[in-house]
Design an enzyme around this catalytic site. Structure first.
Site, mmCIF file in Angstrom:
data_model
loop_
_atom_site.group_PDB
_atom_site.id
_atom_site.type_symbol
_atom_site.label_atom_id
_atom_site.label_comp_id
_atom_site.label_asym_id
_atom_site.label_seq_id
_atom_site.Cartn_x
_atom_site.Cartn_y
_atom_site.Cartn_z
ATOM 1 N N VAL A 143 0.831 -1.177 0.045
ATOM 2 C CA VAL A 143 -0.158 0.240 -0.059
ATOM 3 C C VAL A 143 0.881 1.305 0.070
ATOM 4 C CG1 VAL A 143 -1.749 1.283 1.391
ATOM 5 C CG2 VAL A 143 -2.033 -0.960 1.026
ATOM 6 N N GLU A 144 1.905 1.340 0.828
ATOM 7 C CA GLU A 144 2.712 2.306 0.966
ATOM 8 C C GLU A 144 3.667 2.683 -0.373
ATOM 9 O OE1 GLU A 144 2.914 4.727 3.144
ATOM 10 O OE2 GLU A 144 1.495 3.992 4.553
ATOM 11 N N THR A 145 4.401 1.830 -0.979
ATOM 12 C CA THR A 145 5.141 2.260 -2.037
ATOM 13 C C THR A 145 5.245 1.238 -3.224
ATOM 14 O OG1 THR A 145 6.941 1.053 -0.701
ATOM 15 C CG2 THR A 145 6.735 3.449 -0.538
ATOM 16 N N TYR A 342 -7.585 2.775 5.201
ATOM 17 C CA TYR A 342 -6.185 2.254 5.121
ATOM 18 C C TYR A 342 -5.813 1.043 5.720
ATOM 19 C CZ TYR A 342 -1.077 2.384 5.803
ATOM 20 O OH TYR A 342 0.272 2.078 5.864
#
Length: 359
Positions: A143-145, A342
């Site tokens: 999800v982040e990168t 999230y």
């Protein structure tokens, strides 16, 4: 979006594209890691008030005053950062299904499969040492990168200085957030000085989050660990350090080994007190008995759950909301980014990668 990362807070830690559960626009999601504009604003060396803060940081951190002044002075005001940090318009509908589609998709799942295959032993070791499941770590990094593919193109010092000294006044918590980013700027300067890193060289998100897990500087200082044993912490280039640091983060936020993140929930309309069930928001507050007394219906393994639960509502635009009963582990994921949307995206991406890997 994140550790915000600590607050996700942000911290934020965090991973701020989903702050407070607001569904980000496509433009905002794309811009999170986009290239900054070619023409940044003026350097902060021209601001007397900023130089006073630089002097204060140097004194409190026992850093060379000229080094701090030069570092902060070379930071540039970034109009795009201010624009991206603007709150969503009042009344903007949240939509879990749309949000999910941006993070749980074929590209991220395929990238996650490769990442898991390439780092299988490290993920297994992190799970054994911390109790944090590999699929949660994989979900976070995806999800982040997208496993390091999109770590951000903003100079970290530009982003942090802009948000510390020119946080948008239209934000309802502008003063609080400005102070948060001043503290993050201080942590960043202390970290780069200690490690001998050029503070002008590092790049990250528009909020100043760094590396594969998008740690804010304070999260890096508190939770990042050397998990590959090379004597340094490198969240940009070491998948092992990123894996170990994410696991260590959740361990610090009291991850309960072996406990699910959430359970299915339905409702008994005869007893339903939705206002009372939603009042604590994502904070686990209810026992199984008290949740069911207010009209929630749990089944199977959920009935044996010993810890507190929260009713999690995920709005779906004009369609009916989705609901789950969140455990303390669901809440732990929201410490990375203060958003139930999230957290659920992290959980479901990890689940999808695990399922595809085991086919």
């Amino acid at each position: 979006s994140k550790p915000f990362l600590i607050a996700a807070f942000f911290l934020a830690a965090c991973a701020l594209s989903a702050e407070a559960g607001t569904t980000p626009t496509k433009k905002a999601v794309a811009a999170r890691h986009s290239k900054p504009p070619a023409q940044p604003g003026p350097a902060y060396a021209q601001r007397a008030d900023v130089m006073l803060v630089a002097d204060d940081i140097a004194a409190r951190r026992d850093l060379d005053i000229e080094w701090v002044r030069q570092a902060i002075g070379q930071a540039r005001y970034m109009p795009q950062v201010v624009k991206l940090m603007q709150p969503a318009p009042v009344g903007t509908p949240k939509n879990w299904q749309v949000y999910r589609s941006r993070f749980v998709n074929a590209d991220r799942i395929q990238a996650g499969i490769k990442f898991w295959q390439d780092n299988r032993e490290t993920l297994a070791r992190a799970e054994v040492e911390t109790g944090v499941p590999a699929e949660i770590i994989v979900g976070i990094l995806g999800v982040e990168t997208i496993y390091g593919q999109q770590m951000g193109n903003f100079r970290v010092i530009d982003a942090l200085a802009t948000l510390a000294f020119d946080f948008p006044t239209s934000h309802p918590r502008a003063l609080e957030r400005s102070e948060f980013f001043k503290a993050e700027l201080e942590q960043f300067l202390s970290l780069t000085h200690r490690t001998g890193t050029d503070p002008l060289a590092l790049r990250g998100s528009y909020a100043g989050a760094m590396g594969m897990p998008q740690f804010m500087p304070s999260s890096w200082v508190k939770y990042a660990i050397d998990f590959d044993g090379d004597g340094k912490v490198d969240l940009f280039n070491s998948p092992a350090d990123a894996i170990g640091s994410v696991a260590n983060y959740f361990k610090a936020f009291n991850w309960q080994s072996g406990t699910p993140t959430h359970y299915p929930v339905t409702f008994d309309t005869q007893k339903l007190d939705m206002d009372a069930l939603l009042a604590p928001d994502i904070l686990p507050t209810f026992s199984v008995a008290s949740l069911m007394a207010k009209g929630a219906v749990l089944e199977g393994a959920a009935l044996q759950h010993q810890g507190p639960l929260a009713l999690i509502e995920l709005q779906n635009g004009d369609a009916p909301p989705s609901y789950v009963a969140g455990t303390e582990n669901f809440y732990a994921i929201t410490r990375y980014n203060w958003s139930s949307y999230y957290a659920m995206a992290v959980i479901e991406l990890g689940q999808e990668v695990a399922a595809a890997l085991n086919k």
